[in-house]
Design an enzyme around this catalytic site. Sequence first.
Site, short mmCIF file in Angstrom:
data_model
loop_
_atom_site.label_atom_id
_atom_site.label_comp_id
_atom_site.label_asym_id
_atom_site.label_seq_id
_atom_site.Cartn_x
_atom_site.Cartn_y
_atom_site.Cartn_z
N ALA A 71 0.86 -1.20 0.00
CA ALA A 71 0.00 0.00 0.00
C ALA A 71 0.88 1.24 0.00
O ALA A 71 1.80 1.34 0.82
CB ALA A 71 -0.89 0.01 1.24
N HIS A 72 0.66 2.11 -0.94
CA HIS A 72 1.43 3.36 -0.94
C HIS A 72 0.73 4.52 -1.65
O HIS A 72 1.27 5.62 -1.71
CB HIS A 72 2.81 3.14 -1.58
N ARG A 73 -0.47 4.28 -2.21
CA ARG A 73 -1.15 5.38 -2.92
C ARG A 73 -1.41 6.52 -1.96
O ARG A 73 -1.78 6.31 -0.79
CB ARG A 73 -2.52 4.92 -3.47
N ARG A 118 7.30 5.72 1.62
CA ARG A 118 6.26 6.73 1.88
C ARG A 118 5.30 6.23 2.97
O ARG A 118 4.94 6.98 3.88
CB ARG A 118 5.49 6.95 0.56
N ASP A 169 -2.78 -1.61 -3.35
CA ASP A 169 -3.33 -0.47 -4.07
C ASP A 169 -2.45 -0.12 -5.27
O ASP A 169 -2.60 0.94 -5.87
CB ASP A 169 -3.53 0.74 -3.14
#
Length: 354
Positions: free
Chosen positions: A202-204, A235, A279
Amino acid sequence: MKILTVVGNRPQFIKAAAVSGLLREHHDEVLVHTGQHHDDSLSRVFFTELGLARPDRELGIAGGTNTSQTARMLAALEPLLGEVEPDAALVYGDTNSTLAGALAAAGSAIPVVHIEAGMRSFDRTMPEELNRVLTDHMCDLLLCASDTAAANLRAESVPGRVEVVGDVMTDVALRRQPAARADVETLSAHGLTAGSYLVLTAHRAGNVDARDRLVALVALVRRLPPPILFPLHPRTRARLEDAGLLGELAGVQGLRMTGPLGYAEFSALLCQARAVLTDSGGVQKEAYLAGVPCVTLRANTEWVETVKAGWNSLVDLDADAALAALERPRPSERPGLYGDGHAAERCVQAIGTL
Ligand code: UDP
C-alpha cells in the site's frame, strides 16, 4: 533516431527494462533518471537486477509537492532537451516524471511517445490520473496495453496516433514468473509456505496521506488472517511513523513488515501467495498473470479487465469486503490479458515509424 527516455520511479524502471535493450538495438537512447525514486531499494536494485542500462543523466529531483517536483523537473529537462536534441522523447506510466518529460518535450516541439497510454481510473483526485490524462493529450504516439485503454483515448479524441501493443510490464512478468513460482528459498527465508500467506502492499497517496485513511488501513490489516507479509514502501513507513501507527502494526500477530523488496524476491512471494492485497497498479496485474487472487484497496482501478475476469475485487478500505473477497472461490478461467509478452518489440517497431 536519438530517443531521450525519462524515468524516475520503481514501476518505470521495470517497464524501461523491457524496452530499453531492444530500443538500443535500433536507435540511440539517452536515459534520464529524474530522481523521483532515489533510494537503493526503489531504484538501484532494479537497474542491477533487471539489466537496465545505467542512466546517462541523473537529475536528482525528489520530494516536495507534486506541483513543485514537476516544476523542478521541467526546469531541468528543458535545457537538457536543448543540449541532447533528441528526435523523440519516451515516457512511461503516470508519474510526475511522465508528465514533466512529456510537457518539456512537447514544449520544445519534440515528438512524444507514451508507453502505457490510455489507462484511466476516472478519478481526478488521483495525481496519477491527472498525469496520465495530460500526458496523453500531448503525445504523438500513444502505445496502449489493452483495447480498453485505446477506447479511452478515442473517447477523449487525443490528437496522437494510438496503437495497442500489449503491456511491457507483462513482458517482464511472463519471462520471470516461472522462476518465481519455483523459488522455494525465498519463501523459506521469510518463514512462509506456498499458498498459505497473504502479501500486502500500500502506498497510494489516497490511502496513506490522510490520517483517517491510514487508520482505516491499519484497522483492515489487523483483521486479515495471518501470516501476512507487508513490504513497506518508504512513503507508507514515513506516514505510519508520523501518525504513531507503526508500533501498533509491529505488534500485530503474524504480520511481518520488511523494506521494499527487489523484483525477483517480491515476484517469488507474490506468485506463491494465497492472495494479494494492494493499491498498486502493477501488482494487480502481476497477481492476475500469476493466477493469484487480488483484493484491491481502492474504489476503482485502471486494470478493469482483471476485475471483469473475476480475479480482482475492489474493496477500498472496507475490512468486511476484504475478508469476503478473500473467501471468494477462484474463477475457473483466466483469459490472456495485456499481450503475449512481446509488447516491447511492438513498441520499438512503432517508434521506428515516427
Ligand atoms: N515491487 C517490487 N518490490 C516490492 C513491491 C513491488 O519489486 O516490494 C514491484 C512489483 O512487482 C511491480 C512494481 O513494483 O512490478 C509496482 O510498483 P508500484 O507498486 O510502486 O507502482 P504502481 O504499479 O502502483 O504504479
